[in-house]
Design a protein around this motif. Structure first.
Motif, PDB file in Angstrom:
ATOM      1  N   GLY A  40       0.815  -1.013   0.022  1.00  0.00           N
ATOM      2  CA  GLY A  40      -0.007  -0.145  -0.084  1.00  0.00           C
ATOM      3  C   GLY A  40       0.867   1.316   0.035  1.00  0.00           C
ATOM      4  O   GLY A  40       1.846   1.225   0.824  1.00  0.00           O
ATOM      5  N   THR A  41       0.530   2.175  -0.806  1.00  0.00           N
ATOM      6  CA  THR A  41       1.173   3.502  -0.979  1.00  0.00           C
ATOM      7  C   THR A  41       0.516   4.411   0.127  1.00  0.00           C
ATOM      8  O   THR A  41       0.952   4.682   1.129  1.00  0.00           O
ATOM      9  CB  THR A  41       1.245   4.139  -2.423  1.00  0.00           C
ATOM     10  OG1 THR A  41      -0.112   3.946  -2.891  1.00  0.00           O
ATOM     11  CG2 THR A  41       2.349   3.041  -3.183  1.00  0.00           C
ATOM     12  N   LEU A  42      -0.300   5.133  -0.649  1.00  0.00           N
ATOM     13  CA  LEU A  42      -1.346   5.998   0.288  1.00  0.00           C
ATOM     14  C   LEU A  42      -2.608   5.328   0.440  1.00  0.00           C
ATOM     15  O   LEU A  42      -3.354   5.296  -0.077  1.00  0.00           O
ATOM     16  CB  LEU A  42      -1.508   7.517  -0.666  1.00  0.00           C
ATOM     17  CG  LEU A  42      -0.520   8.561  -0.573  1.00  0.00           C
ATOM     18  CD1 LEU A  42       0.903   8.046  -1.357  1.00  0.00           C
ATOM     19  CD2 LEU A  42      -1.059   9.857  -1.116  1.00  0.00           C
ATOM     20  N   THR A  43      -2.430   4.630   1.747  1.00  0.00           N
ATOM     21  CA  THR A  43      -3.613   3.954   2.205  1.00  0.00           C
ATOM     22  C   THR A  43      -3.492   4.251   3.931  1.00  0.00           C
ATOM     23  O   THR A  43      -2.841   3.519   4.510  1.00  0.00           O
ATOM     24  CB  THR A  43      -3.660   2.513   1.994  1.00  0.00           C
ATOM     25  OG1 THR A  43      -4.792   1.954   2.776  1.00  0.00           O
ATOM     26  CG2 THR A  43      -2.408   1.892   1.981  1.00  0.00           C
ATOM     27  N   TYR A  44      -4.172   5.398   4.580  1.00  0.00           N
ATOM     28  CA  TYR A  44      -3.710   5.879   5.575  1.00  0.00           C
ATOM     29  C   TYR A  44      -4.822   4.969   6.617  1.00  0.00           C
ATOM     30  O   TYR A  44      -4.794   5.326   8.072  1.00  0.00           O
ATOM     31  CB  TYR A  44      -4.063   7.140   5.826  1.00  0.00           C
ATOM     32  CG  TYR A  44      -3.032   8.170   5.160  1.00  0.00           C
ATOM     33  CD1 TYR A  44      -1.405   7.888   5.637  1.00  0.00           C
ATOM     34  CD2 TYR A  44      -3.231   8.835   3.964  1.00  0.00           C
ATOM     35  CE1 TYR A  44      -0.609   8.697   4.939  1.00  0.00           C
ATOM     36  CE2 TYR A  44      -2.164   9.603   3.356  1.00  0.00           C
ATOM     37  CZ  TYR A  44      -0.829   9.579   3.869  1.00  0.00           C
ATOM     38  OH  TYR A  44      -0.160   9.991   2.992  1.00  0.00           O
ATOM     39  N   PHE A  99       1.557  -5.276   2.796  1.00  0.00           N
ATOM     40  CA  PHE A  99       2.397  -4.397   3.514  1.00  0.00           C
ATOM     41  C   PHE A  99       2.213  -2.815   3.325  1.00  0.00           C
ATOM     42  O   PHE A  99       2.118  -2.628   2.116  1.00  0.00           O
ATOM     43  CB  PHE A  99       4.029  -4.798   3.065  1.00  0.00           C
ATOM     44  CG  PHE A  99       4.543  -5.960   3.404  1.00  0.00           C
ATOM     45  CD1 PHE A  99       5.327  -6.164   4.634  1.00  0.00           C
ATOM     46  CD2 PHE A  99       4.198  -7.423   2.870  1.00  0.00           C
ATOM     47  CE1 PHE A  99       5.875  -7.275   5.097  1.00  0.00           C
ATOM     48  CE2 PHE A  99       4.560  -8.489   3.312  1.00  0.00           C
ATOM     49  CZ  PHE A  99       5.492  -8.413   4.461  1.00  0.00           C
ATOM     50  N   ARG A 100       2.026  -2.094   4.301  1.00  0.00           N
ATOM     51  CA  ARG A 100       1.855  -0.748   4.068  1.00  0.00           C
ATOM     52  C   ARG A 100       2.823   0.166   4.330  1.00  0.00           C
ATOM     53  O   ARG A 100       3.594   0.048   5.482  1.00  0.00           O
ATOM     54  CB  ARG A 100       0.661  -0.293   5.076  1.00  0.00           C
ATOM     55  CG  ARG A 100       0.126   1.364   4.770  1.00  0.00           C
ATOM     56  CD  ARG A 100      -0.015   1.968   6.180  1.00  0.00           C
ATOM     57  NE  ARG A 100      -0.879   1.407   7.374  1.00  0.00           N
ATOM     58  CZ  ARG A 100      -2.069   1.524   7.520  1.00  0.00           C
ATOM     59  NH1 ARG A 100      -2.699   2.343   6.842  1.00  0.00           N
ATOM     60  NH2 ARG A 100      -2.750   0.934   8.443  1.00  0.00           N
ATOM     61  N   GLU A 101       3.295   0.863   3.261  1.00  0.00           N
ATOM     62  CA  GLU A 101       4.493   1.658   3.450  1.00  0.00           C
ATOM     63  C   GLU A 101       4.279   2.884   4.090  1.00  0.00           C
ATOM     64  O   GLU A 101       5.232   3.342   4.653  1.00  0.00           O
ATOM     65  CB  GLU A 101       4.996   2.096   1.914  1.00  0.00           C
ATOM     66  CG  GLU A 101       6.506   2.503   1.718  1.00  0.00           C
ATOM     67  CD  GLU A 101       6.699   4.159   2.449  1.00  0.00           C
ATOM     68  OE1 GLU A 101       7.696   4.499   2.681  1.00  0.00           O
ATOM     69  OE2 GLU A 101       5.842   4.737   2.020  1.00  0.00           O
ATOM     70  N   CYS A 102       3.086   3.615   3.809  1.00  0.00           N
ATOM     71  CA  CYS A 102       2.954   4.965   4.588  1.00  0.00           C
ATOM     72  C   CYS A 102       2.467   4.722   6.126  1.00  0.00           C
ATOM     73  O   CYS A 102       2.150   3.534   6.468  1.00  0.00           O
ATOM     74  CB  CYS A 102       1.747   5.690   3.845  1.00  0.00           C
ATOM     75  SG  CYS A 102       0.322   4.950   4.087  1.00  0.00           S
TER      76      CYS A 102
END
Length: 415
Positions: A119-123, A137-140
């Protein structure tokens, strides 16, 4: 016979080399259209730069990388179909976001197909919380991580104020509002009211309606839990209604693209959070991060945003895991990523093993006055960093994560 054997050996050797040099496909599932399209374009730019750099250095396991992209339009059903198409193309891994609903739906389908999804932008807290699984896997950062650094800043500078929330009606909006209410002691809806706005597909009349109600309130802080073009539209109406003059506007997740679309004059003084800005590498003394800013700026004639940095980092982290595991298989890569600590574009970061959340420093930011922005050569020096919280302090603990999973009826370990 000797010549036949030699010819056969040569043919086999050439075939092997051709097979070894076959490109590895990475699938970008991103919004090329819709309210979040500018954040999507930034992801594309960051991903392409990373791929070009990795290929110039010899690729991954002796093979070059190629990018295949599909437009989600920030719609989960379309994003799921994209996952299936990218899988059919032979993509080795998938990444992308901007809408948490998209990332969550895409990640679940990717898991069914045995593919990692970054996930890039997934807050939304749900991405690595109640909806988390082994293949995501969440990067942000999460909404909770944003809320902790933002709450810390707001409680210090604007204590005991009345809030009015206007929120995108989907998972990111819900978890972001809930988290910010908790960290700012604005949970009581009788004192701190809130309204929801349809996502996607809200019209200007919808924003006019909710902001008119905000204007009629006695609130001192206007929390716009909106993103992308939706936030830009709301800010223009808020300006017309005089809200930007009499309320402190808070937008929990800001990006360079949002400020650019609205203009720094309109966004001046808005407070929010970012996991990265182009000023961060110098602040954190990251030579690699500063090199990324320089290369990106020269290539695209603009500074990289957090959206671009996220996609760039994901490509590099996947490539690094593949090299360490000497494999492209998802299970091997999961083992290589879990608990892995690294430094790339800022300070220390970690792919936490129990929830696959990227634990990293989060920043509270405030949009600078227009005259200050215009002093910069590229006119994009938008953010003043007004708060900073280390990842270990910002991220929910194992106990908090398990409590959330238990309340949702989910297993207490990733499946």
């Amino acid at each position: 016979m000797h010549y036949l054997t030699a010819a056969l050996a040569l043919w086999l050797g050439l075939s092997f080399c051709a097979q070894a040099a076959e490109p590895i496909t990475l699938g970008l599932n991103y919004p090329r259209t819709g309210s979040y399209k500018e954040e999507g374009l930034a992801q594309m730019r960051g991903a392409l730069l990373a791929i070009d750099e990795i290929n110039a250095a010899g690729g991954v396991l002796g093979r070059p990388l190629r990018l295949s992209s599909k437009d989600t339009a920030s719609r989960p059903a379309k994003a799921v179909k994209n996952v299936e198409k990218l899988s059919a193309e032979g993509a080795a891994m998938l990444f992308g976001g901007s809408s948490s609903a998209v990332a969550i739906a895409s990640g679940k389908r990717a898991a069914e197909l045995g593919l990692l999804y970054f996930g890039t932008l997934t807050y939304s807290n749900d991405t690595t919380g109640k909806d988390g699984h082994r293949y995501m896997f969440r990067e942000c950062n999460s909404a909770w991580m944003s809320a902790r650094v933002l709450g810390q800043y707001l409680n210090k500078t604007l204590p005991d104020k009345r809030y009015f929330y206007i929120t995108s009606d989907y998972t990111w909006g819900h978890t972001t509002e809930s988290s910010l209410r908790q960290t700012t002691n604005s949970v009581d809806v009788a004192i701190h009211p809130g309204l929801k706005v349809k996502f996607p597909g809200a019209h200007l009349a919808d924003y006019q309606d909710v902001l008119t109600q905000a204007a009629a309130s006695n609130a001192e802080v206007l929390a716009l839990v909106l993103f992308g073009e939706d936030l830009v539209r709301a800010m223009r109406i808020a300006k017309d209604l005089g809200l930007t003059e009499r309320m402190q506007v808070v937008a929990p997740n800001l990006t360079q693209s949002i400020v650019e679309q609205a203009g720094p004059g309109l966004m001046e003084g808005v407070v929010g959070t970012e996991p990265w800005t182009w000023r961060v590498p110098a602040l954190e003394k990251s030579a690699r991060g500063e090199a990324f800013v320089k290369t990106f700026s020269e290539r695209y004639a603009m500074y990289p945003s957090s959206s671009a940095a996220s996609a760039y980092s994901i490509v590099y982290q996947w490539a690094d895991a593949a090299k360490r595991a000497n494999s492209l298989e998802s299970e091997a890569l999961i083992k290589a990523l879990e608990g892995h600590r690294y430094q790339l574009l800022k300070g220390q970061q970690e792919w936490r093993a129990f929830d696959h959340q990227n634990v990293q420093t989060v920043y509270a930011v405030k949009v600078k006055p227009r005259e200050e922005v215009l002093k910069d050569p590229l006119k994009q020096d938008y953010f003043e960093i007004v708060g900073r919280l280390e990842g270990a302090e910002a991220a929910p603990s194992l106990a908090e994560w398990q409590a959330e999973r238990k309340a949702a009826g989910q297993p207490l370990t990733l499946q």
